[in-house]
Write an enzyme that holds these catalytic residues in place. Structure first.
Site, PDB file in Angstrom:
ATOM      1  N   HIS A 119      -4.497   8.760   2.115  1.00  0.00           N
ATOM      2  CA  HIS A 119      -5.345   9.675   2.890  1.00  0.00           C
ATOM      3  C   HIS A 119      -4.550  10.817   3.514  1.00  0.00           C
ATOM      4  CE1 HIS A 119      -4.187   7.095   6.443  1.00  0.00           C
ATOM      5  NE2 HIS A 119      -4.261   8.253   7.063  1.00  0.00           N
ATOM      6  N   ASP A 149      -4.392   2.482  -0.171  1.00  0.00           N
ATOM      7  CA  ASP A 149      -4.062   3.648   0.645  1.00  0.00           C
ATOM      8  C   ASP A 149      -2.570   3.969   0.595  1.00  0.00           C
ATOM      9  OD1 ASP A 149      -4.658   5.835   2.170  1.00  0.00           O
ATOM     10  OD2 ASP A 149      -4.690   4.786   4.089  1.00  0.00           O
ATOM     11  N   SER A 223       0.337   8.032  10.370  1.00  0.00           N
ATOM     12  CA  SER A 223      -0.042   7.511   9.060  1.00  0.00           C
ATOM     13  C   SER A 223       1.022   7.821   8.017  1.00  0.00           C
ATOM     14  CB  SER A 223      -1.376   8.116   8.622  1.00  0.00           C
ATOM     15  OG  SER A 223      -2.431   7.656   9.428  1.00  0.00           O
TER      16      SER A 223
END
Length: 461
Positions: A119, A149, A223
């Site tokens: 993402h 992911d 992230s």
């Protein structure tokens, strides 16, 4: 002599008087304040001096120094065209717009391979990476896997880059100290500390995920960053937070390093992720059937069914078996099993310990290739047919329909064989997926399906 004694007494009295003034007006003592409002008095629970001492003696500096230089700042530029005002919309004008997103990444090789989250890079028209020494490089996407992911990107550089080695996330312990390193809110090289709060966390509700949960502070921008132990070993890729505000409130989640490493290796070797299939379905705990039959409190996973031609069937695993361990990894919930299998690929042999009729035994199982696909365009899930099906229907190709959407339940298609779509022959599940992706839902489409007697039937949709 009397004069000397008199002076001495005056000095002593003066000293005592001065000391009294100081004690009364200048020295800060302890005060007890009695609260008159209704504010509750919170008390720290479960305070253990020995645990505090262990935290004080833990040295995070070496792990932090080793990690910050291997964690990078990833910038994702997305360029799109579209109307930016009502006038543009009215006159049909399209203007180019650029959106910038940021995240983190971890260098995993000296020649510039970097692992991050899918993402973080999703939809990027331009990727750049900034190292801890402020050097910036253009990055290229090698591959990504939305289901875990995880994404792999690459920068070209003539110098060797600092990097982190993958640790063994299977042996990470709940309560173990960890560091989260990343770039929250564009604050580069940020290090936070916490412990592993839990393992095999599934946030999807579908038992498809297996995160490491930690209470190290993770915020937007973290992230793709590193979760490391006190040795500086990479045991996770920080991925998600659970928050009503969008910022950290005590829970953070990371993809275990064993899964991330396997995804990276698959992307480099195959260009996609190879998923090993055990071939069992597990009885859902807390279901009515489990409660009624006393299966809700078993330790392990109850095998509800075994898929034909799977590694589990060939190894002799049966319905009613209880999976206790896999390769000495204790299996308590389904996410324990899926998390471990996500670090394996087809052809790997795993040792499955099962309980059956009061005794336990360990069975070697060879994982098979995932051969089932969901065809959203057709509202069904299909898998490759077995040798038994080929003999029964006297066919060489086709796929078996294993599940249908609720609106197709009345058609009774489950268990039947799909052999063609719009005049195109289907030989296997991968072909079915490719052909289904080309259909136009606004036009009439035709499926050729074999019934229980092997007779071809046409279905319009």
């Amino acid at each position: 002599m009397k004069k000397f004694i008199g002076l001495l007494m005056v000095s002593v009295l003066g000293g005592l008087f001065t000391l009294g003034i100081y004690k009364t007006f200048f020295e800060k003592g302890e005060f007890v304040v009695e609260h008159k409002d209704n504010t509750p008095n919170f008390v720290t629970a479960s305070y253990h001096p020995s645990a505090l001492a262990a935290a004080e003696t833990t040295d995070f500096t070496d792990a932090a120094e080793k990690t910050v230089h291997a964690v990078v700042h990833v910038t994702n530029k997305i360029t799109s065209r579209g109307p930016s005002s009502i006038q543009d919309l009215f006159f049909g004008n399209a203007r180019e717009r650029t959106q910038v997103g940021t995240g983190s990444g971890v260098i995993i090789s000296p020649d510039g391979y970097i692992v991050t989250n899918n993402h973080v890079i999703d939809g990027a028209s331009e990727l750049s990476v900034t190292l801890n020494n402020n050097k910036t490089y253009t990055a290229e996407l090698v591959g990504s896997d939305p289901s875990t992911d995880i994404a792999l990107i690459k920068v070209d550089t003539e110098e060797e880059l600092p990097y982190l080695a993958f640790g063994d996330s299977d042996h990470a312990k709940v309560g173990e100290w960890v560091l989260a390193v990343g770039n929250p809110f564009n604050l580069t090289s940020t290090v936070t500390a916490g412990i592993i709060s839990a393992k095999s966390r599934d946030l999807s509700g579908s038992n498809s995920q297996s995160f490491i949960q930690t209470d190290a502070a993770v915020n937007p921008g973290n992230s793709g960053g590193a979760l490391v132990n006190t040795n500086g070993d990479l045991i996770g890729i920080n991925t998600a937070i659970t928050s009503r505000t969008g910022t950290y409130i005590g829970y953070a989640f990371a993809v275990p390093s064993n899964i991330a490493k396997k995804v990276v290796e698959d992307l480099l070797e195959f260009g996609n992720v190879q998923k090993g299939l055990l071939g069992v379905s597990i009885l859902t705990k807390n279901s009515a059937y489990a409660i009624e039959n006393g299966l809700n409190d078993i330790e392990g996973l109850y095998v509800n069914s075994v898929e034909e031609d799977s590694g589990a069937e060939k190894a002799g695993i049966q319905q009613g078996d209880i999976i206790k361990n896999v390769d000495n990894i204790k299996i308590v919930k389904f996410a324990d099993l899926t998390g471990y299998l996500n670090s394996k690929r087809p052809g790997n042999v795993i040792q499955v310990t099962i309980a059956r009729e009061g005794s336990t035994k360990t069975i070697p199982v060879t994982l098979t290739k995932m051969n089932s696909f969901t065809l959203n365009e057709l509202g069904m899930q299909v898998k490759n047919i077995s040798d038994k099906d080929r003999k029964k229907y006297k066919i060489k190709g086709g796929v078996k329909i294993t599940r249908t959407a609720p609106y197709l339940n009345n058609a009774n298609l489950e268990g039947r064989i799909l052999v063609g779509i719009n005049g195109k022959e289907i030989r296997n599940a991968e072909e079915a997926k490719q052909i289904a992706a080309t259909i136009n839902p606004n036009e009439r489409n035709v499926m050729i399906i074999l019934n229980e007697n092997g007779e071809a039937e046409r279905y319009l949709f």
